[in-house]
Design an enzyme around this catalytic site. Structure first.
Site, mmCIF file in Angstrom:
data_model
loop_
_atom_site.group_PDB
_atom_site.id
_atom_site.type_symbol
_atom_site.label_atom_id
_atom_site.label_comp_id
_atom_site.label_asym_id
_atom_site.label_seq_id
_atom_site.Cartn_x
_atom_site.Cartn_y
_atom_site.Cartn_z
ATOM 1 N N ILE A 1 15.107 -10.926 -7.597
ATOM 2 C CA ILE A 1 14.716 -8.927 -6.311
ATOM 3 C C ILE A 1 15.019 -10.023 -4.877
ATOM 4 O O ILE A 1 16.116 -8.980 -4.921
ATOM 5 C CB ILE A 1 14.124 -8.788 -6.241
ATOM 6 C CG1 ILE A 1 13.192 -8.428 -8.214
ATOM 7 C CG2 ILE A 1 13.675 -7.511 -5.489
ATOM 8 C CD1 ILE A 1 11.432 -7.247 -7.906
ATOM 9 N N ALA A 18 6.499 -7.791 -1.416
ATOM 10 C CA ALA A 18 6.070 -9.219 -2.469
ATOM 11 C C ALA A 18 4.693 -9.075 -3.276
ATOM 12 O O ALA A 18 4.375 -8.123 -3.623
ATOM 13 C CB ALA A 18 6.460 -10.868 -1.939
ATOM 14 N N ARG A 19 4.091 -9.385 -2.162
ATOM 15 C CA ARG A 19 2.399 -9.642 -2.398
ATOM 16 C C ARG A 19 1.436 -9.337 -1.435
ATOM 17 O O ARG A 19 1.845 -10.576 0.044
ATOM 18 C CB ARG A 19 1.450 -10.641 -3.357
ATOM 19 C CG ARG A 19 1.646 -10.778 -4.764
ATOM 20 C CD ARG A 19 1.479 -9.484 -5.587
ATOM 21 N NE ARG A 19 1.052 -8.663 -6.933
ATOM 22 C CZ ARG A 19 2.563 -7.892 -7.391
ATOM 23 N NH1 ARG A 19 2.855 -7.172 -6.685
ATOM 24 N NH2 ARG A 19 2.452 -7.457 -8.802
ATOM 25 N N GLU A 52 -5.806 -4.332 -1.533
ATOM 26 C CA GLU A 52 -5.532 -3.076 -1.564
ATOM 27 C C GLU A 52 -6.175 -2.795 -2.876
ATOM 28 O O GLU A 52 -6.522 -2.797 -4.133
ATOM 29 C CB GLU A 52 -3.701 -3.056 -1.548
ATOM 30 C CG GLU A 52 -3.296 -3.747 -2.975
ATOM 31 C CD GLU A 52 -1.891 -3.770 -2.641
ATOM 32 O OE1 GLU A 52 -0.863 -4.036 -2.027
ATOM 33 O OE2 GLU A 52 -1.114 -3.885 -4.111
ATOM 34 N N HIS A 71 1.738 0.233 -2.137
ATOM 35 C CA HIS A 71 2.371 -0.497 -3.045
ATOM 36 C C HIS A 71 3.548 0.636 -4.202
ATOM 37 O O HIS A 71 3.243 0.485 -5.161
ATOM 38 C CB HIS A 71 1.225 -1.344 -4.137
ATOM 39 C CG HIS A 71 1.908 -2.186 -4.782
ATOM 40 N ND1 HIS A 71 1.001 -3.270 -4.861
ATOM 41 C CD2 HIS A 71 3.032 -2.576 -5.417
ATOM 42 C CE1 HIS A 71 1.234 -3.878 -5.979
ATOM 43 N NE2 HIS A 71 2.903 -4.191 -5.726
#
Ligand code: DGY
Length: 321
Positions: A163, A239-240, A269, A287
């Site tokens: 990505i 990403a995270r 989240e 997200h």
């Protein structure tokens, strides 16, 4: 002599799945839902030996505790690419292959990073609110705050997997100067590798995070990195949440230490902190980086294709382990 047909493989579904996946999955396989059971581990202790595969989502994954209760487990097929909620070491130790939807969602996640980047730089969301509120009519022309130039700007990419490479490639259309940070330089790419993340942040107008989550990258972007990004630098995270020290980010936003942030992922989240919801100069998304009709459909299909390929031919279309 006719042989009796092989029973359909049984799948354990460890958490909720989108209907576009759950429905075809149920039509093809015998699926049981772990999360329907009030005491999942007790139930699995009695029933676990029946399952040949796991179907899960990358966002929820499953815990390593399940694996000893699944002695016949052959394969795991996950909806998404994140590995941070999947017990990779335990799967590796048992030699159980994992399939993800890698390759299917790269374009859309990269596009979402770009959507955040451009919306931040050109103040798209603020501009929309300004016009709708009637403020424009009161202020007259040319009062809205200036945005930042995107063409020709400096892009830093943190994590140059599949990505990350798409994010970097898109920058060519904007004549941007691209550099990236990763543990090791990636062979065969035209962009400059920067081993020092603070140096990359210092040299970036837009810093896009698209590295894997998990312990190895926890709080990779911390107070010194944000300080290096500086008051003209924007942070974009697809990403995270764990990759960023959220307390340090909130502090940097509150004090104007960075220009702003576009975030698709967060700590804790979806119940993100009130401080994050109120943070200035931020664009927040729930997200949804891969969430287009086309890509979500292709992801659902890929989860099934991986399972079919495994149970029919003993191979995976997109193996991740
Ligand atoms: C992924 O594919 O990992 C998405 O971020 C969903 O968790």
């Amino acid at each position: 002599m006719s042989s009796s047909p092989r029973p359909a493989p049984r799948l354990l579904q460890t958490g909720p799945l989108v209907p576009s996946l759950a429905e075809p999955l149920n039509a093809r396989y015998t699926v049981e839902r772990l999360f329907d059971h009030p005491d999942p581990l007790t139930w699995l202790r009695a029933e676990g030996a029946r399952f040949d595969g796991i179907a899960c989502s990358a966002g929820l994954g499953f815990s390593a505790d399940l694996l000893p209760l699944l002695p016949a487990l052959q394969v795991v097929s996950s909806y998404g690419v994140g590995l941070d909620k999947i017990p990779q070491d335990a799967l590796r130790a048992r030699g159980i292959p994992l399939a993800t939807t890698g390759g299917v969602l790269d374009d859309c996640v990269a596009d979402a990073a770009w959507a955040l980047l451009m919306a931040l730089g050109r103040r798209v969301v603020e501009a929309d609110a300004y016009v709708r509120s009637g403020q424009w009519a009161q202020d007259g022309l040319n009062q809205f705050p200036l945005g930042r130039r995107i063409s020709g700007a400096r892009l830093g990419v943190v994590g140059l997997g599949r990505i990350g490479q798409v994010v970097a490639r898109r920058a060519a259309g904007f004549d941007m100067r691209v550099a990236y940070h990763s543990r090791r330089p990636v062979a065969g790419v035209p962009w400059r590798h920067e081993p020092d993340l603070c140096a990359l942040a210092r040299d970036s107008d837009f810093l896009v995070l698209i590295t894997a989550g998990g312990e190895a990258t926890r709080h990779l972007v911390n107070a010194p990195v944000l300080e290096a990004l500086g008051p003209r630098g924007y942070l974009i995270n697809v990403a995270r949440g764990s990759v960023v020290d959220e307390a340090a980010l909130l502090q940097a936003l509150a004090s104007g230490q960075i220009a702003g942030a576009g975030l698709d992922v967060f700590d804790n989240e979806p119940a993100i902190s009130a401080a994050m919801r109120a943070a200035p100069r931020t664009l927040l998304m729930p997200h949804i980086a891969s969430a287009t009709e086309e890509t979500r459909q292709a992801m659902a299909q890929r989860v099934i294709d991986n399972l079919d390929a495994w149970f029919e031919r003993g191979e995976l279309v997109s193996p991740a382990l």
